[in-house]
Design an enzyme around this catalytic site. Structure first.
Site, PDB file in Angstrom:
ATOM      1  CE  LYS A   1      28.798 -47.047  15.163  1.00 57.76           C
ATOM      2  NZ  LYS A   1      29.786 -46.499  14.231  1.00 57.76           N
TER       3      LYS A   1
ATOM      4  CD  GLU B   1      38.737 -45.595  15.070  1.00 59.52           C
ATOM      5  OE1 GLU B   1      38.227 -46.613  14.578  1.00 59.52           O
ATOM      6  OE2 GLU B   1      38.114 -44.785  15.759  1.00 59.52           O
TER       7      GLU B   1
HETATM    8  C1  LIG Z   1      35.104 -44.802  14.170  1.00 58.83           C
HETATM    9  C2  LIG Z   1      34.822 -46.224  13.816  1.00 58.83           C
HETATM   10  N1  LIG Z   1      35.806 -47.119  13.929  1.00 58.83           N
HETATM   11  C3  LIG Z   1      35.604 -48.422  13.635  1.00 58.83           C
HETATM   12  C4  LIG Z   1      34.389 -48.880  13.196  1.00 58.83           C
HETATM   13  C5  LIG Z   1      34.188 -50.318  12.863  1.00 58.83           C
HETATM   14  O1  LIG Z   1      33.477 -50.939  13.874  1.00 58.83           O
HETATM   15  P1  LIG Z   1      32.607 -52.244  13.588  1.00 58.83           P
HETATM   16  O2  LIG Z   1      33.540 -53.264  13.046  1.00 58.83           O
HETATM   17  O3  LIG Z   1      32.078 -52.641  14.913  1.00 58.83           O
HETATM   18  O4  LIG Z   1      31.576 -51.854  12.603  1.00 58.83           O
HETATM   19  C6  LIG Z   1      33.327 -47.974  13.055  1.00 58.83           C
HETATM   20  C7  LIG Z   1      32.002 -48.437  12.620  1.00 58.83           C
HETATM   21  O5  LIG Z   1      31.178 -48.739  13.454  1.00 58.83           O
HETATM   22  C8  LIG Z   1      33.549 -46.615  13.370  1.00 58.83           C
HETATM   23  O6  LIG Z   1      32.563 -45.729  13.236  1.00 58.83           O
END
Ligand SMILES: Cc1ncc(COP(=O)(O)O)c(C=O)c1O
Length: 342
Positions: free
Chosen positions: A186, A222
């Site tokens: 992230k 995604e």
């Molecule tokens: C690129 C991306 N994919 C997926 C997610 C979803 O992740 P999470 O369920 O841990 O919030 C996020 C958000 O954090 C994201 O920024």
């Protein structure tokens, strides 16, 4: 609850709202220091900090929920701590020890307790842990100093539609992450790379984008800042790819899907398979699930339609996860942690 705040909890946007305090910790001379509490919204940073030049920066996003019983809970915060440590490793930053991560997030919530939205408003307190290279470098090298901080902000739903289906658009001319790049951590650069196609999609009337695998453009990656899932034939199907961020929400939905009798498949999902799904959704902390009404593939001029009303499985998954987070039902998996004393 402090009524002097004058916040319209039911109509909060997903955005920044000032709170009273944030928490900071510095890594200097080879070790992490003490947590510091401040009411300042700004940070003083060296102009040659690696975060500013080379994107040595990672963040997290999680929420504190006011439950039906009045208690405040975090959801699977340990997973956010682990993911931030993976992000740090991925771009050669100093990792934040789990006990510091924990202390910082708990402190940030407690110090701003009056901003935790009441149960039943649909709003929550969003926590944003942030780690970046604060030390100077001019060559492309990791910093010697790091700053970790946590701020919080009360938020409403990510999409103004809430739990209502939204249209999204397939992106074929941009990638958010390279096949062996930083997609699975992230870091800020992934989000910078996603802004242009996301903006274009918004201008075209779509709530978000659907990225495909960068190498072959054959598989689904995604759904903007969220993972993708589809439902068909009693199965919960979600993409397997090295360039997507492992979503904590998706991980939890996979478990709930199993609990409600769906078979879970995590595998490459070819784009043509979109035509076969009965339901489709995007999942993440911000929205839990955003059901998808349709997916438009501009290049091929194809639209995949799932309807303007959320499907039965997406609804069940959403309601169940939310009920766990808000303590309406038993947390059988031990996913939530009560923050005592608020
Ligand atoms: C690129 C991306 N994919 C997926 C997610 C979803 O992740 P999470 O369920 O841990 O919030 C996020 C958000 O954090 C994201 O920024």
């Amino acid at each position: 609850m402090d009524t002097s705040l004058n916040i319209d909890w039911g109509n909060l946007p997903f955005g920044y709202h000032k709170t009273d305090y944030n928490v900071r910790c510095y890594y200097r001379n080879g070790s992490w220091g003490e947590l510091e509490i401040t009411s300042s919204e700004t940070i003083n940073i060296h102009m040659a900090a690696t975060a500013l030049h080379y994107g040595q920066e990672a963040f997290e996003g999680l929420k504190a929920y006011r439950g039906k019983d009045g208690k405040v809970r975090l959801f699977r915060w340990e997973e956010n701590a682990k993911r931030m440590a993976r992000s740090a490793d991925g771009i050669m930053m100093e990792k934040v020890p789990e006990h510091i991560f924990k202390e910082a997030i708990f402190k940030a919530v407690k110090l701003n307790a009056k901003y935790i939205p009441p149960y039943g408003t649909g709003a929550t307190l969003y926590l944003r842990p942030l780690l970046f290279g604060s030390g100077p470098q001019v060559g492309v090298k990791p910093a010697n100093e790091y700053m970790f901080m946590v701020f919080v902000t009360p938020v409403g739903p990510y999409f103004k539609e809430g739990f209502n289906p939204v249209p999204i658009e397939v992106v074929r001319d941009y990638d958010r992450a390279a096949p062996r790049g930083t997609g699975s951590i992230k870091v800020g650069g992934n989000y910078a790379a996603s802004m242009l196609p996301a903006h274009r999609a918004h201008m075209d009337g779509y709530a978000s984008v659907l990225f495909l695998d960068a190498l072959e453009k054959k598989y689904i990656d995604e759904a903007g800042p969220a993972n993708f899932f589809g439902i068909k034939d009693g199965k919960y199907i979600t993409p397997q790819s090295d360039s997507i961020l492992p979503s904590i929400t998706n991980m939890s939905l996979e478990q709930i899907a199993e609990n409600i009798g769906l078979k879970v498949e995590r595998r490459p999902v070819p784009i043509e398979e979109l035509a076969t799904f009965e339901e489709a959704g995007a999942c993440g902390t911000a929205a839990i699930i955003s059901p998808i009404s349709k997916i438009y593939d501009r290049l091929n001029n194809v639209t995949y339609e799932y309807g303007e009303i959320a499907g039965p499985y997406s609804t069940k998954l959403y309601i169940t996860l939310r009920a766990i987070q808000e303590a309406e039902i038993e947390d059988k998996h031990g996913w939530t942690t009560v923050i005592e004393g608020i």
